[in-house]
Design a protein around this motif. Structure first.
Motif, PDB file in Angstrom:
ATOM      1  N   ARG A   1       0.845  -1.183   0.000  1.00 36.82           N
ATOM      2  CA  ARG A   1       0.000   0.000   0.000  1.00 36.82           C
ATOM      3  C   ARG A   1       0.888   1.243   0.000  1.00 36.82           C
ATOM      4  O   ARG A   1       1.897   1.284   0.713  1.00 36.82           O
ATOM      5  N   GLU A   2       0.503   2.255  -0.782  1.00 35.75           N
ATOM      6  CA  GLU A   2       1.301   3.471  -0.838  1.00 35.75           C
ATOM      7  C   GLU A   2       0.433   4.703  -0.630  1.00 35.75           C
ATOM      8  O   GLU A   2      -0.747   4.729  -0.983  1.00 35.75           O
ATOM      9  N   PHE A   3       1.059   5.696  -0.059  1.00 33.78           N
ATOM     10  CA  PHE A   3       0.412   6.985   0.170  1.00 33.78           C
ATOM     11  C   PHE A   3       0.168   7.681  -1.160  1.00 33.78           C
ATOM     12  O   PHE A   3       1.019   7.651  -2.046  1.00 33.78           O
ATOM     13  N   VAL A   4      -0.997   8.329  -1.273  1.00 37.12           N
ATOM     14  CA  VAL A   4      -1.321   9.086  -2.474  1.00 37.12           C
ATOM     15  C   VAL A   4      -1.451  10.580  -2.169  1.00 37.12           C
ATOM     16  O   VAL A   4      -0.782  11.408  -2.782  1.00 37.12           O
ATOM     17  N   ALA A   5      -2.315  10.912  -1.209  1.00 40.19           N
ATOM     18  CA  ALA A   5      -2.553  12.329  -0.907  1.00 40.19           C
ATOM     19  C   ALA A   5      -3.178  12.447   0.473  1.00 40.19           C
ATOM     20  O   ALA A   5      -3.791  11.499   0.971  1.00 40.19           O
ATOM     21  N   ALA A   6      -3.032  13.619   1.079  1.00 44.65           N
ATOM     22  CA  ALA A   6      -3.632  13.882   2.387  1.00 44.65           C
ATOM     23  C   ALA A   6      -4.039  15.339   2.469  1.00 44.65           C
ATOM     24  O   ALA A   6      -3.497  16.197   1.752  1.00 44.65           O
ATOM     25  N   ILE A   7      -4.994  15.608   3.361  1.00 42.47           N
ATOM     26  CA  ILE A   7      -5.479  16.977   3.545  1.00 42.47           C
ATOM     27  C   ILE A   7      -5.740  17.201   5.021  1.00 42.47           C
ATOM     28  O   ILE A   7      -6.254  16.319   5.721  1.00 42.47           O
ATOM     29  N   SER A   8      -5.378  18.367   5.497  1.00 47.51           N
ATOM     30  CA  SER A   8      -5.594  18.695   6.893  1.00 47.51           C
ATOM     31  C   SER A   8      -7.074  18.914   7.175  1.00 47.51           C
ATOM     32  O   SER A   8      -7.888  19.028   6.253  1.00 47.51           O
ATOM     33  N   TRP A   9      -7.407  18.992   8.460  1.00 43.64           N
ATOM     34  CA  TRP A   9      -8.803  19.211   8.833  1.00 43.64           C
ATOM     35  C   TRP A   9      -9.336  20.506   8.212  1.00 43.64           C
ATOM     36  O   TRP A   9     -10.443  20.554   7.695  1.00 43.64           O
ATOM     37  N   SER A  10      -8.553  21.543   8.248  1.00 44.63           N
ATOM     38  CA  SER A  10      -9.011  22.829   7.731  1.00 44.63           C
ATOM     39  C   SER A  10      -9.063  22.852   6.211  1.00 44.63           C
ATOM     40  O   SER A  10      -9.722  23.716   5.621  1.00 44.63           O
TER      41      SER A  10
END
Length: 122
Positions: free
Chosen positions: A45-54
């Motif tokens: 499994r690989e990381f693609v994207a992330a977003i903060s709470w805000s």
């Protein structure tokens, strides 16, 4: 507990686009960062994207920068992954994940969805 439900996967030709959605529910839901990960057959499994709470901070894998965009609508408890200029190597099962923190990191996620299949054919 937190439940995550992905949708929007499918089959597309090279150069096409898809938009994935992930909706969170559950009594434990809070100010969580969200991420997308993928697993191709026979690979880790690989990381693609992330977003903060805000939503002000995003983080992308080098392989998808400039092609994928992560966004969220906190009124709907939903995170999106817009995928453009798709390549065969983007194929895999895409999972969304939630992290009990506001910060958009590449690991350390606490809750996972079941995944949605993306297939890119040439």
């Amino acid at each position: 507990q937190v439940q995550l439900a992905e949708s929007g996967g499918g089959s597309v030709q090279v150069g096409g686009s898809l938009r994935l959605s992930c909706t969170a529910s559950g009594r434990a839901w809070g100010r969580y960062a969200m991420g997308w990960f993928r697993r191709a057959p026979g690979k880790e499994r690989e990381f693609v994207a992330a977003i903060s709470w805000s939503g002000r901070t995003t983080n992308y894998a080098d392989s998808v920068k400039g092609r994928f965009t992560i966004s969220r609508d906190n009124r709907k408890n939903t995170v999106y992954l817009q995928m453009n200029s798709l390549k065969p190597e983007d194929s895999g099962v895409y999972h969304c994940a939630a992290r009990r923190s506001e910060y958009a990191t590449t690991d350390g996620y606490d809750y996972w969805g079941q995944g949605t299949q993306v297939t890119v054919s040439s």
